[in-house]
Motif scaffolding. Structure first.
Motif, short mmCIF file in Angstrom:
data_model
loop_
_atom_site.label_atom_id
_atom_site.label_comp_id
_atom_site.label_asym_id
_atom_site.label_seq_id
_atom_site.Cartn_x
_atom_site.Cartn_y
_atom_site.Cartn_z
N TRP A 40 0.81 -1.22 0.00
CA TRP A 40 0.00 0.00 0.00
C TRP A 40 0.85 1.27 0.00
N GLU A 41 2.16 1.10 -0.17
CA GLU A 41 3.10 2.23 -0.29
C GLU A 41 2.95 3.19 0.90
N ILE A 42 2.97 2.63 2.09
CA ILE A 42 2.75 3.42 3.31
C ILE A 42 4.09 3.95 3.81
N PRO A 43 4.27 5.27 3.87
CA PRO A 43 5.54 5.83 4.33
C PRO A 43 5.63 5.83 5.85
N THR A 44 6.13 4.76 6.40
CA THR A 44 6.31 4.65 7.85
C THR A 44 7.38 3.59 8.12
N GLN A 45 7.44 3.08 9.32
CA GLN A 45 8.40 2.06 9.68
C GLN A 45 7.69 0.98 10.51
N ASN A 46 8.21 -0.24 10.45
CA ASN A 46 7.64 -1.31 11.24
C ASN A 46 8.59 -1.70 12.37
N CYS A 47 8.03 -2.32 13.40
CA CYS A 47 8.83 -2.73 14.57
C CYS A 47 8.04 -3.79 15.31
N VAL A 48 8.72 -4.84 15.75
CA VAL A 48 8.13 -5.83 16.67
C VAL A 48 8.89 -5.74 17.98
N LEU A 49 8.17 -5.46 19.06
CA LEU A 49 8.79 -5.08 20.32
C LEU A 49 9.18 -6.28 21.16
N ALA A 50 9.91 -7.21 20.53
CA ALA A 50 10.54 -8.32 21.25
C ALA A 50 11.83 -7.81 21.88
N HIS A 51 12.52 -8.67 22.63
CA HIS A 51 13.82 -8.27 23.17
C HIS A 51 14.77 -7.97 22.02
N VAL A 52 15.66 -7.03 22.21
CA VAL A 52 16.55 -6.59 21.14
C VAL A 52 17.35 -7.74 20.55
N THR A 53 17.73 -8.71 21.37
CA THR A 53 18.51 -9.84 20.84
C THR A 53 17.67 -10.69 19.89
N THR A 54 16.39 -10.84 20.19
CA THR A 54 15.49 -11.59 19.31
C THR A 54 15.33 -10.88 17.98
N GLN A 55 15.15 -9.56 18.03
CA GLN A 55 15.03 -8.79 16.79
C GLN A 55 16.30 -8.87 15.96
N MET A 56 17.44 -8.83 16.64
CA MET A 56 18.72 -8.90 15.93
C MET A 56 18.89 -10.26 15.26
N GLN A 57 18.46 -11.33 15.94
CA GLN A 57 18.53 -12.66 15.32
C GLN A 57 17.62 -12.73 14.10
N ALA A 58 16.42 -12.16 14.21
CA ALA A 58 15.50 -12.15 13.07
C ALA A 58 16.09 -11.34 11.92
N LEU A 59 16.72 -10.22 12.25
CA LEU A 59 17.34 -9.37 11.23
C LEU A 59 18.46 -10.11 10.50
N LYS A 60 19.26 -10.84 11.26
CA LYS A 60 20.36 -11.61 10.66
C LYS A 60 19.84 -12.71 9.74
N LYS A 61 18.61 -13.19 10.00
CA LYS A 61 18.00 -14.22 9.16
C LYS A 61 17.25 -13.63 7.97
N GLY A 62 17.30 -12.28 7.83
CA GLY A 62 16.70 -11.64 6.68
C GLY A 62 15.35 -11.00 6.92
N ALA A 63 14.86 -10.98 8.17
CA ALA A 63 13.59 -10.33 8.46
C ALA A 63 13.70 -8.82 8.26
N PRO A 64 12.66 -8.17 7.72
CA PRO A 64 12.70 -6.72 7.46
C PRO A 64 12.43 -5.91 8.73
N VAL A 65 13.46 -5.31 9.30
CA VAL A 65 13.35 -4.51 10.52
C VAL A 65 13.68 -3.06 10.18
N ALA A 66 12.71 -2.17 10.38
CA ALA A 66 12.95 -0.75 10.11
C ALA A 66 13.38 0.00 11.36
#
Length: 455
Positions: free
Chosen positions: A218-244
């Motif tokens: 929908w071409e929405i100009p914003t950012q996404n975030c999932v408020l898990a622990h920072v280490t969990t987000q970093m692991q997801a990011l390293k696996k290719g998950a889109p973290v803004a």
């Protein structure tokens, strides 16, 4: 020279054994400080502490950190970030003189931005204790700090919201329905930020991917975030998950941050990872949540009052130049903030102290149903902090977070806060709302709340 920690009031002399004691006794009444056994015993003792505090030099505070530099990482980060050049210009000021300077009509936003770089967090906490509610609003109004992730937050005349589409079992259809509802009411320009029930890396990655793909479609100009622990987000990011935007809760003592599982090295690693792997332009990649009472609830307060610990949290947070910071000071319950009066005061203090640390500060005027607080208190806190220039608020369906079991601002509250002060969404997001037919000339259209626009 010996620092004087005493005051005579109504023919009685009040003695305070340390700066930590003066700061605690000078605080407005908070149930968490009472529970910790550090609060003033009477209104007269509180006034004596405020008077004593007003005559202390900024140098006295600098040389007496409430938690030592040697033993506490938060103290080290705060002190290492202070501009010695600016501090030396003002070290001879009293806390009372600092208050007068901040509130002076001739003192500008740029003056305060420069000044803040020479202040420790304890100094900022101290001056807030000498301020009334009007003082806190007036001082906060002067400051508006901007940051950029995929959009720019904090521009004058604009108010943003985090769309918070939580679901008790992370049901994708439930999350998507709440995202669509929030967006249809103009909420979500700060971030689409989901608190996960399941903190497994794969589950967090799925939610990140789902929200990112919807934003792209929908071409929405914003950012996404999932408020898990920072280490969990970093692991997801390293696996290719889109973290803004990378999230973490922070506290004002190393003891409490140890319980949160966070430290400087980890946050440095997260920042560098977002620069190379994140899905936002930056340069501001972090979202931090804080709140008065977290340290005392974790028995990590070290005899320091809640307000001063909250100020120290902001001093810690500013090292990583975040895109968003907000308090959740009513989130814990009556053991830290007993009622609406204490919650409103904490919100005003937090907004001022965050801004005095040059942070792009938002507010979450939260309360729990076992507090002596209600929707009226929350709305008063929201209106006052909007008047004081908060950057953003939460957008929760119906104002009731069904996953975290607390009360926060609703999508309808968000729209009302914008309208009453003539504020607009973030610039890029407002254009998208107009394209979708949701907003026209800064006002929601009849299509607001119609989820069929996403069919």
């Amino acid at each position: 020279m010996m620092v004087k920690f005493s005051c005579q009031l109504k023919n009685e002399t009040y003695y305070f054994h340390s700066l930590k004691d003066v700061l605690a006794k000078a605080s407005e009444e908070k149930s968490g400080d009472v529970m910790a056994g550090i609060a003033s015993k009477s209104s007269l003792e509180r006034m004596a502490a405020k008077y004593t505090l007003s005559e202390l030099l900024l140098k006295d505070i600098y040389e007496n950190p409430v938690i030592s530099y040697e033993t506490d990482e938060v103290s080290r980060v705060i002190y290492d970030e202070v501009s010695q050049f600016i501090y030396k210009e003002i070290q001879g000021w009293t806390v009372g003189e600092l208050r007068e300077y901040i509130l002076s009509h001739s003192t500008t936003a740029n003056d305060l931005k420069r000044l803040s770089r020479g202040l420790t967090s304890e100094m900022i906490s101290a001056v807030a204790k000498l301020m009334s509610s009007i003082d806190l609003v007036l001082a906060s109004q002067k400051m508006k700090h901007q940051a950029h992730c995929n959009t720019t937050i904090g521009e004058p005349g604009r108010l943003a919201f985090r769309c918070q589409p939580n679901h008790p079992i992370d049901n994708p259809e439930g999350i998507m329905a709440s995202i669509k509802e929030g967006l249809s009411y103009g909420s979500g320009d700060a971030v689409i930020g989901i608190n996960p029930n399941n903190e497994a890396v794969d589950s967090v990655a799925r939610i990140l991917t789902m929200s990112h793909e919807f934003m792209q479609k929908w071409e929405i100009p914003t950012q996404n975030c999932v408020l898990a622990h920072v280490t969990t987000q970093m692991q997801a990011l390293k696996k290719g998950a889109p973290v803004a935007l990378l999230f973490q809760s922070l506290a004002g003592s190393q003891l409490a941050n140890d319980d949160f599982g966070v430290n400087q090295e980890l946050l440095d690693e997260g920042y560098e990872l977002m620069k190379t792997e994140g899905t936002s332009a930056g340069p501001n990649f972090f979202y931090f949540e804080t709140g008065q009472g977290s340290e005392v609830s974790l028995d990590g307060h070290e005899g320091v009052d809640m307000q001063t610990l909250e100020a120290r949290t902001y001093g810690y947070a500013r090292k990583w130049k975040p895109f968003m910071v907000n308090n959740v000071s009513g989130f814990i319950g009556p053991e830290t903030l007993f009622d609406g009066k204490q919650m409103i005061r904490a919100d005003l203090e937090d907004l001022f102290m965050g801004k005095m640390h040059n942070l792009p500060m938002g507010i979450a005027p939260t309360y729990t149903n076992h507090m002596s607080s209600d929707q009226n208190d929350q709305e008063i806190a929201g209106m006052l902090t909007t008047l004081a220039g908060a950057n953003f608020y939460m957008g929760v369906p119906g104002g009731d977070d069904v996953m975290l079991s607390y009360q926060d601002t609703s999508y309808h509250d968000d729209a009302s806060l914008r309208e009453m002060l003539g504020l607009r969404p973030l610039a890029e997001f407002e254009k998208w709302l107009e394209k979708m037919g949701i907003m026209e000339n800064g006002i929601l259209t009849k299509r607001a709340g119609d989820l069929s626009i996403f069919n």
